[in-house]
Scaffold this motif. Sequence first.
Motif, mmCIF file in Angstrom:
data_model
loop_
_atom_site.group_PDB
_atom_site.id
_atom_site.type_symbol
_atom_site.label_atom_id
_atom_site.label_comp_id
_atom_site.label_asym_id
_atom_site.label_seq_id
_atom_site.Cartn_x
_atom_site.Cartn_y
_atom_site.Cartn_z
ATOM 1 N N CYS A 119 36.859 -51.841 23.201
ATOM 2 C CA CYS A 119 37.872 -50.896 23.665
ATOM 3 C C CYS A 119 37.740 -50.710 25.181
ATOM 4 O O CYS A 119 36.634 -50.433 25.678
ATOM 5 N N GLU A 135 33.633 -49.285 22.847
ATOM 6 C CA GLU A 135 33.259 -49.470 21.446
ATOM 7 C C GLU A 135 33.956 -50.706 20.870
ATOM 8 O O GLU A 135 35.020 -51.107 21.345
ATOM 9 N N LEU A 193 36.286 -53.176 18.917
ATOM 10 C CA LEU A 193 37.630 -53.091 18.369
ATOM 11 C C LEU A 193 37.688 -53.865 17.060
ATOM 12 O O LEU A 193 37.055 -54.914 16.917
ATOM 13 N N HIS A 194 38.466 -53.358 16.129
ATOM 14 C CA HIS A 194 38.646 -54.019 14.834
ATOM 15 C C HIS A 194 40.144 -54.228 14.600
ATOM 16 O O HIS A 194 40.960 -53.341 14.871
ATOM 17 N N TRP A 233 44.698 -53.507 17.313
ATOM 18 C CA TRP A 233 43.238 -53.427 17.461
ATOM 19 C C TRP A 233 42.868 -51.956 17.647
ATOM 20 O O TRP A 233 43.456 -51.260 18.477
ATOM 21 N N ARG A 234 41.880 -51.476 16.862
ATOM 22 C CA ARG A 234 41.496 -50.070 16.912
ATOM 23 C C ARG A 234 39.979 -49.934 17.001
ATOM 24 O O ARG A 234 39.235 -50.743 16.449
ATOM 25 N N CYS A 235 39.546 -48.885 17.721
ATOM 26 C CA CYS A 235 38.109 -48.575 17.776
ATOM 27 C C CYS A 235 37.849 -47.351 16.908
ATOM 28 O O CYS A 235 38.774 -46.695 16.421
ATOM 29 N N HIS A 251 41.355 -45.078 19.358
ATOM 30 C CA HIS A 251 42.195 -45.748 20.354
ATOM 31 C C HIS A 251 42.807 -46.996 19.713
ATOM 32 O O HIS A 251 42.110 -47.766 19.047
ATOM 33 N N SER A 252 44.083 -47.196 19.932
ATOM 34 C CA SER A 252 44.800 -48.281 19.259
ATOM 35 C C SER A 252 45.617 -49.076 20.263
ATOM 36 O O SER A 252 46.236 -48.504 21.175
ATOM 37 N N LEU A 284 45.099 -54.803 27.013
ATOM 38 C CA LEU A 284 43.876 -54.007 27.062
ATOM 39 C C LEU A 284 43.570 -53.587 28.493
ATOM 40 O O LEU A 284 42.413 -53.514 28.903
ATOM 41 N N PRO A 301 37.245 -56.353 28.377
ATOM 42 C CA PRO A 301 37.280 -55.726 27.054
ATOM 43 C C PRO A 301 36.597 -56.606 26.001
ATOM 44 O O PRO A 301 37.191 -57.003 25.001
ATOM 45 N N GLN A 334 32.694 -57.348 23.938
ATOM 46 C CA GLN A 334 31.406 -56.766 23.566
ATOM 47 C C GLN A 334 30.248 -57.442 24.293
ATOM 48 O O GLN A 334 30.361 -58.578 24.764
#
Length: 288
Positions: free
Chosen positions: A11, A16, A18-19, A25-27, A31-32, A43, A161, A163
Amino acid sequence: MNTVPFQALACPLDGEPLHLTGSAWRCAAGHSFDIAKQGYVNLLPVQQKRSTDPGDSKAMVAARQRFLGSGHYQPIAEAVSRTLLGHAEVPSRGTELFSCLDAGCGEGYYLRQLVSAASSGQALSLVGLDISKWAVLAAAKQDDKQAPFSSWLVGSNAHLPVQVAALDSVLCMFGFPVYSEFARVLKPNGVLLQVEAGPDHLRELREIIYPSLKEERASERAAPEGFAHLRSESFSYQITLEGKAPIADLLAMTPHLYRASVEGRARAEALDVLTLTVDVRMVQWQRV
């Protein structure tokens, strides 16, 4: 060759993971970020923008797409693909899937060339990021919506954005490197491939549009923090542009369009034929 869109996104607001849920994509914090119908996701939050429309304009992106599509930088693309795929074959990475971020991907030319050059046995997880929404839109439009080979992101190198330690490689083509961010997202022993203009790159054009040329910086420099120098390679070749249109495209896709004086641009626009030196330096840095 098998390609998998990159999934280890973070995110841009809180860092955090994102899925992917449906078409967004949301954390965990809620946040979306919606996936656009063209297949990319934005992003780049407004607080990370320095202007309302950062990066290359729609016209610059179109000029670059025409120029690269003509094959003038094909030798560069081949060298980049050869280098990255060489790292993809290293068995010590501990995984068969090789992940690569093109940080400043433009309209996706170099990632598409990478996919074309990969062998049938290589598995790639690719992500292209650019601060220009027009560039990312152009890249996503050329992807197969049924089987996209890359994740396309509007984002900034200053706040990737992605990981921590999620990537095997980062590619930075004539771009704006942010070494601290590249170090953060690369795995230990991951490789940053940086492609820069050499001292003679487009010299003939620069001699036409500028009254004098600046002294080139030293090619050798200390390794950025978090990296060790792996190897460097320089090569050059010549191209000939015939007609005003390709010369105008080249000028439009470079910073020289805005740095040159009105008189300098007029001299370039008057040309019908231009022979140019393409001179690049490829530097490989290894994450330590």
